[in-house]
Design an enzyme around this catalytic site. Sequence first.
Site, PDB file in Angstrom:
ATOM      1  N   SER A  61       0.657  -1.130  -0.130  1.00  0.00           N
ATOM      2  CA  SER A  61      -0.041  -0.182   0.038  1.00  0.00           C
ATOM      3  C   SER A  61       0.815   1.335   0.119  1.00  0.00           C
ATOM      4  O   SER A  61       0.447   2.377  -0.144  1.00  0.00           O
ATOM      5  CB  SER A  61      -1.150  -0.070   1.259  1.00  0.00           C
ATOM      6  OG  SER A  61      -2.016  -0.665   0.932  1.00  0.00           O
ATOM      7  N   LYS A  64       0.279   3.307  -2.773  1.00  0.00           N
ATOM      8  CA  LYS A  64      -0.588   4.226  -3.116  1.00  0.00           C
ATOM      9  C   LYS A  64      -0.218   5.829  -2.995  1.00  0.00           C
ATOM     10  O   LYS A  64      -0.755   6.605  -3.662  1.00  0.00           O
ATOM     11  CB  LYS A  64      -1.777   4.199  -1.711  1.00  0.00           C
ATOM     12  CG  LYS A  64      -2.514   2.724  -1.792  1.00  0.00           C
ATOM     13  CD  LYS A  64      -3.397   2.637  -0.623  1.00  0.00           C
ATOM     14  CE  LYS A  64      -4.357   1.427  -0.938  1.00  0.00           C
ATOM     15  NZ  LYS A  64      -4.040   0.267  -0.316  1.00  0.00           N
ATOM     16  N   TYR A 189      -3.140  -1.797 -10.553  1.00  0.00           N
ATOM     17  CA  TYR A 189      -2.726  -1.394  -9.106  1.00  0.00           C
ATOM     18  C   TYR A 189      -2.164  -2.778  -8.536  1.00  0.00           C
ATOM     19  O   TYR A 189      -1.200  -2.455  -7.636  1.00  0.00           O
ATOM     20  CB  TYR A 189      -4.245  -1.566  -8.591  1.00  0.00           C
ATOM     21  CG  TYR A 189      -4.631  -1.624  -7.152  1.00  0.00           C
ATOM     22  CD1 TYR A 189      -4.091  -0.440  -6.396  1.00  0.00           C
ATOM     23  CD2 TYR A 189      -4.776  -2.811  -6.420  1.00  0.00           C
ATOM     24  CE1 TYR A 189      -3.986  -0.381  -4.801  1.00  0.00           C
ATOM     25  CE2 TYR A 189      -4.892  -2.806  -4.779  1.00  0.00           C
ATOM     26  CZ  TYR A 189      -4.497  -1.748  -4.450  1.00  0.00           C
ATOM     27  OH  TYR A 189      -4.556  -1.738  -3.040  1.00  0.00           O
ATOM     28  N   TYR A 241      -4.314   3.813   7.897  1.00  0.00           N
ATOM     29  CA  TYR A 241      -5.592   3.507   8.047  1.00  0.00           C
ATOM     30  C   TYR A 241      -6.473   3.963   9.044  1.00  0.00           C
ATOM     31  O   TYR A 241      -6.128   4.911   9.814  1.00  0.00           O
ATOM     32  CB  TYR A 241      -5.862   2.056   7.571  1.00  0.00           C
ATOM     33  CG  TYR A 241      -4.793   1.505   6.651  1.00  0.00           C
ATOM     34  CD1 TYR A 241      -5.151   1.763   5.317  1.00  0.00           C
ATOM     35  CD2 TYR A 241      -3.616   0.704   6.828  1.00  0.00           C
ATOM     36  CE1 TYR A 241      -4.543   1.573   4.219  1.00  0.00           C
ATOM     37  CE2 TYR A 241      -3.175   0.460   5.723  1.00  0.00           C
ATOM     38  CZ  TYR A 241      -3.295   0.722   4.253  1.00  0.00           C
ATOM     39  OH  TYR A 241      -2.679   0.388   3.435  1.00  0.00           O
ATOM     40  N   VAL A 259       1.023  -4.002   3.662  1.00  0.00           N
ATOM     41  CA  VAL A 259       1.081  -5.104   4.234  1.00  0.00           C
ATOM     42  C   VAL A 259       2.277  -5.817   4.081  1.00  0.00           C
ATOM     43  O   VAL A 259       2.187  -7.167   4.543  1.00  0.00           O
ATOM     44  CB  VAL A 259      -0.213  -5.963   3.903  1.00  0.00           C
ATOM     45  CG1 VAL A 259      -1.258  -5.268   4.557  1.00  0.00           C
ATOM     46  CG2 VAL A 259      -0.387  -6.283   2.513  1.00  0.00           C
TER      47      VAL A 259
END
Length: 305
Positions: A61, A64, A189, A241, A259
Amino acid sequence: MEELLEQLIDECKIYTKDGELANYIPELTKADPNMLGVYMISSDGKQYSAGDCMHQFTIQSIAKTILLLQALLDKGIEEISSKVGVEATGKPFDAINVSGQKLASKNLNPMVNMGAILMCTLIDGDTYDEKFERVLALTRELAGNPDIQIDEDVYQSEKKYGSKNRALAYLLKSYGMLEDDVEEVLDCYFKSCSISVTCKDLANIGFVLANRGQMPGRKERVIPVKYTRYVNAILMTCGMYDGSGEFALRVGVPAKSGVGGGIMAAVPTKMGIGIYSPTLDEKGNSVAGIRLLERISNQLYLSIF
Ligand code: GLN
């Protein structure tokens, strides 16, 4: 400084036992759960490292951040902010973030999956392969490492076990927010999440965000200040998050987790930090990684608060 980092790593190793390896992408369960590493690049160009800092792992992530940066570079703030919001979702990264009955752009955040999948559609390129190549090129540039590649096995594993991300993408499509072919969008992605990096690469990327778009030892800006400000603000509120509030208390700097066990931190005007430790808490953040960053932040007075 390296002595201090070695000592902090020794103190924090024990926390690697408190987490679990990510298991929803089977390939990630192959990581060595005992690893812990850190790489720091301070704004005067000095570099410090300790532990498993040159081990390669997938960016997950943390990509991102790159997807958002590339989308901003290609489309500008106005267009990006019409497609995704900036409010913290307070929800897990793969949450179906629909408030009430309606899925609205302002409820998406580029640091959680739905928003990040949407970012892939906003990156320039005639095909999704081209879009991904641009994401990879930007990652290499920011990390100062032309050898960065994707981890093919993790990529295949993401693709094979990506049902939740497919569900999120189809939901976007059903609401008319995503027009292109879902598999092609997700391919960009999944590949982005599978980019293989080290703590040093993450420290370099963090450095650029921390230093208003400048690379270590270079004068020109690779990213305009308006975009680093935008990204850092979102990292601060949503980079970890639904663990972002506690992270703000404990560490207090903009950061992004993945992760794969990585954390990239951008300490405004001071330094970029890359951390690796693959066992995660229930929110998908590296347990020992956060502990180590907390100690580093306390020792060096890094919290912006
Ligand atoms: N590839 C992962 C996913 O989208 C990344 C999630 C993460 O790092 N939190 O499910």
